[in-house]
Design a protein around this motif. Sequence first.
Motif, PDB file in Angstrom:
ATOM      1  N   SER A   1       0.805  -1.270  -0.194  1.00 50.70           N
ATOM      2  CA  SER A   1       0.216  -0.021   0.121  1.00 50.70           C
ATOM      3  C   SER A   1       0.932   1.152   0.026  1.00 50.70           C
ATOM      4  O   SER A   1       0.690   2.242   1.048  1.00 50.70           O
ATOM      5  N   GLU A   2       1.663   1.393  -0.860  1.00 49.90           N
ATOM      6  CA  GLU A   2       2.583   2.314  -1.164  1.00 49.90           C
ATOM      7  C   GLU A   2       1.800   3.934  -1.747  1.00 49.90           C
ATOM      8  O   GLU A   2       0.773   3.567  -2.158  1.00 49.90           O
ATOM      9  N   LYS A   3       2.129   4.974  -1.508  1.00 54.13           N
ATOM     10  CA  LYS A   3       1.419   6.059  -1.782  1.00 54.13           C
ATOM     11  C   LYS A   3       2.379   6.778  -2.924  1.00 54.13           C
ATOM     12  O   LYS A   3       3.436   7.108  -2.602  1.00 54.13           O
ATOM     13  N   PHE A   4       1.619   6.779  -3.855  1.00 54.93           N
ATOM     14  CA  PHE A   4       2.297   7.627  -5.193  1.00 54.93           C
ATOM     15  C   PHE A   4       1.147   8.782  -5.660  1.00 54.93           C
ATOM     16  O   PHE A   4      -0.009   8.404  -5.779  1.00 54.93           O
ATOM     17  N   ILE A   5       1.683   9.814  -5.934  1.00 53.78           N
ATOM     18  CA  ILE A   5       0.652  10.794  -6.391  1.00 53.78           C
ATOM     19  C   ILE A   5       1.357  11.022  -7.938  1.00 53.78           C
ATOM     20  O   ILE A   5       2.426  11.600  -8.159  1.00 53.78           O
ATOM     21  N   LEU A   6       0.124  10.503  -8.595  1.00 50.40           N
ATOM     22  CA  LEU A   6       0.531  10.498 -10.257  1.00 50.40           C
ATOM     23  C   LEU A   6      -0.297  11.450 -11.025  1.00 50.40           C
ATOM     24  O   LEU A   6      -1.444  11.676 -10.643  1.00 50.40           O
ATOM     25  N   GLY A   7       0.453  12.522 -11.507  1.00 47.35           N
ATOM     26  CA  GLY A   7      -0.266  13.447 -12.442  1.00 47.35           C
ATOM     27  C   GLY A   7      -0.587  12.838 -13.789  1.00 47.35           C
ATOM     28  O   GLY A   7      -0.302  11.752 -14.246  1.00 47.35           O
ATOM     29  N   TYR A   8      -1.168  13.658 -14.501  1.00 43.86           N
ATOM     30  CA  TYR A   8      -1.606  13.268 -15.988  1.00 43.86           C
ATOM     31  C   TYR A   8      -0.412  12.935 -16.625  1.00 43.86           C
ATOM     32  O   TYR A   8       0.620  13.763 -16.644  1.00 43.86           O
ATOM     33  N   GLY A   9      -0.202  11.610 -17.112  1.00 42.16           N
ATOM     34  CA  GLY A   9       1.022  11.158 -18.046  1.00 42.16           C
ATOM     35  C   GLY A   9       1.950  10.828 -17.342  1.00 42.16           C
ATOM     36  O   GLY A   9       2.955  10.187 -17.798  1.00 42.16           O
ATOM     37  N   ASP A  10       1.953  10.921 -15.981  1.00 45.00           N
ATOM     38  CA  ASP A  10       2.847  10.162 -15.173  1.00 45.00           C
ATOM     39  C   ASP A  10       2.793   8.567 -15.268  1.00 45.00           C
ATOM     40  O   ASP A  10       1.587   8.157 -15.300  1.00 45.00           O
ATOM     41  N   LYS A  11       3.571   7.728 -14.614  1.00 39.73           N
ATOM     42  CA  LYS A  11       3.387   6.123 -14.799  1.00 39.73           C
ATOM     43  C   LYS A  11       4.593   5.545 -14.037  1.00 39.73           C
ATOM     44  O   LYS A  11       5.478   6.297 -13.672  1.00 39.73           O
ATOM     45  N   LEU A  12       4.142   4.525 -13.278  1.00 45.37           N
ATOM     46  CA  LEU A  12       5.100   3.628 -12.603  1.00 45.37           C
ATOM     47  C   LEU A  12       5.518   2.658 -13.919  1.00 45.37           C
ATOM     48  O   LEU A  12       4.734   2.053 -14.636  1.00 45.37           O
ATOM     49  N   ALA A  13       6.911   2.215 -13.775  1.00 45.50           N
ATOM     50  CA  ALA A  13       7.408   1.307 -14.743  1.00 45.50           C
ATOM     51  C   ALA A  13       8.490   0.269 -14.149  1.00 45.50           C
ATOM     52  O   ALA A  13       8.901   0.689 -13.113  1.00 45.50           O
ATOM     53  N   ALA A  14       8.527  -0.927 -14.903  1.00 46.62           N
ATOM     54  CA  ALA A  14       9.558  -1.936 -14.349  1.00 46.62           C
ATOM     55  C   ALA A  14      10.197  -2.691 -15.410  1.00 46.62           C
ATOM     56  O   ALA A  14       9.884  -2.506 -16.533  1.00 46.62           O
ATOM     57  N   SER A  15      11.445  -2.995 -15.220  1.00 49.13           N
ATOM     58  CA  SER A  15      12.391  -3.777 -16.078  1.00 49.13           C
ATOM     59  C   SER A  15      12.877  -4.956 -15.451  1.00 49.13           C
ATOM     60  O   SER A  15      13.200  -4.692 -14.250  1.00 49.13           O
ATOM     61  N   GLY A  16      12.939  -5.745 -16.190  1.00 50.84           N
ATOM     62  CA  GLY A  16      13.663  -7.160 -15.716  1.00 50.84           C
ATOM     63  C   GLY A  16      15.190  -7.355 -16.488  1.00 50.84           C
ATOM     64  O   GLY A  16      15.134  -6.836 -17.570  1.00 50.84           O
ATOM     65  N   ARG A  17      16.004  -7.942 -15.736  1.00 49.01           N
ATOM     66  CA  ARG A  17      17.320  -8.273 -16.314  1.00 49.01           C
ATOM     67  C   ARG A  17      17.266  -9.434 -17.456  1.00 49.01           C
ATOM     68  O   ARG A  17      17.823  -9.281 -18.513  1.00 49.01           O
ATOM     69  N   HIS A  18      16.471 -10.316 -17.341  1.00 48.56           N
ATOM     70  CA  HIS A  18      16.329 -11.334 -18.180  1.00 48.56           C
ATOM     71  C   HIS A  18      15.163 -11.421 -19.091  1.00 48.56           C
ATOM     72  O   HIS A  18      14.993 -11.861 -20.114  1.00 48.56           O
ATOM     73  N   GLY A  19      13.910 -10.736 -18.363  1.00 42.49           N
ATOM     74  CA  GLY A  19      12.759 -10.939 -19.194  1.00 42.49           C
ATOM     75  C   GLY A  19      12.051 -12.070 -19.460  1.00 42.49           C
ATOM     76  O   GLY A  19      12.517 -13.041 -19.219  1.00 42.49           O
ATOM     77  N   ASN A  20      10.665 -11.736 -19.264  1.00 41.62           N
ATOM     78  CA  ASN A  20       9.641 -12.912 -19.547  1.00 41.62           C
ATOM     79  C   ASN A  20       9.827 -13.895 -18.314  1.00 41.62           C
ATOM     80  O   ASN A  20       9.438 -15.129 -18.542  1.00 41.62           O
ATOM     81  N   ARG A  21      10.114 -13.526 -17.307  1.00 43.41           N
ATOM     82  CA  ARG A  21      10.021 -14.207 -15.933  1.00 43.41           C
ATOM     83  C   ARG A  21       8.939 -13.526 -14.957  1.00 43.41           C
ATOM     84  O   ARG A  21       8.672 -14.551 -13.976  1.00 43.41           O
ATOM     85  N   VAL A  22       8.702 -12.389 -14.940  1.00 44.78           N
ATOM     86  CA  VAL A  22       7.872 -11.911 -14.214  1.00 44.78           C
ATOM     87  C   VAL A  22       6.655 -11.292 -14.755  1.00 44.78           C
ATOM     88  O   VAL A  22       6.778 -10.583 -15.652  1.00 44.78           O
ATOM     89  N   THR A  23       5.541 -11.421 -13.855  1.00 40.63           N
ATOM     90  CA  THR A  23       4.245 -10.911 -14.426  1.00 40.63           C
ATOM     91  C   THR A  23       4.303  -9.510 -13.237  1.00 40.63           C
ATOM     92  O   THR A  23       4.443  -9.860 -12.243  1.00 40.63           O
ATOM     93  N   ALA A  24       3.663  -8.666 -13.664  1.00 41.71           N
ATOM     94  CA  ALA A  24       3.426  -7.476 -12.675  1.00 41.71           C
ATOM     95  C   ALA A  24       1.970  -7.101 -12.689  1.00 41.71           C
ATOM     96  O   ALA A  24       1.069  -7.030 -14.009  1.00 41.71           O
ATOM     97  N   THR A  25       1.504  -6.520 -11.714  1.00 45.16           N
ATOM     98  CA  THR A  25       0.152  -6.456 -11.373  1.00 45.16           C
ATOM     99  C   THR A  25      -0.033  -5.204 -10.351  1.00 45.16           C
ATOM    100  O   THR A  25       0.679  -5.066  -9.642  1.00 45.16           O
ATOM    101  N   ALA A  26      -0.710  -4.224 -10.700  1.00 39.96           N
ATOM    102  CA  ALA A  26      -0.796  -2.943 -10.157  1.00 39.96           C
ATOM    103  C   ALA A  26      -2.453  -2.974  -9.738  1.00 39.96           C
ATOM    104  O   ALA A  26      -3.368  -3.166 -10.456  1.00 39.96           O
ATOM    105  N   THR A  27      -2.766  -2.330  -8.494  1.00 40.11           N
ATOM    106  CA  THR A  27      -4.008  -2.249  -7.948  1.00 40.11           C
ATOM    107  C   THR A  27      -3.983  -0.727  -7.481  1.00 40.11           C
ATOM    108  O   THR A  27      -2.894  -0.388  -6.932  1.00 40.11           O
ATOM    109  N   TYR A  28      -5.005  -0.058  -7.405  1.00 37.68           N
ATOM    110  CA  TYR A  28      -5.102   1.325  -6.757  1.00 37.68           C
ATOM    111  C   TYR A  28      -6.335   1.559  -6.350  1.00 37.68           C
ATOM    112  O   TYR A  28      -7.546   1.119  -6.751  1.00 37.68           O
TER     113      TYR A  28
END
Length: 80
Positions: free
Chosen positions: A50-77
Amino acid sequence: ASVGLYFCNYSAGTEHISIYALGSGEFASDRNTIVKNLDITGYETFQFQSEKFILGYGDKLAASGRHGNRVTATATYIDI
C-alpha cells in the motif's frame, strides 16, 4: 492514489527487476528509480502492499527485468 504493486516470478531462475516512477515524457534512469536490481527468486512474489504515489496526468510507474519474460506485474489502486 494508494497503489499495490505485485511482481510474481513464475520461472525457476532468479530475476532482477528495477522499478521507476516516471513523470510525463521521462525515461527510466537512476534519477527516478524506486527500487534497483531487486532479486526475486524463482516462484516467489515481491509486493508493495500500500505505497502512496501521487501521479499526475501522463505520469506512470514502470519496471524492467534483467532477463525478461520471467515476471508478471500487477498494479492495484484506490483513489485518495
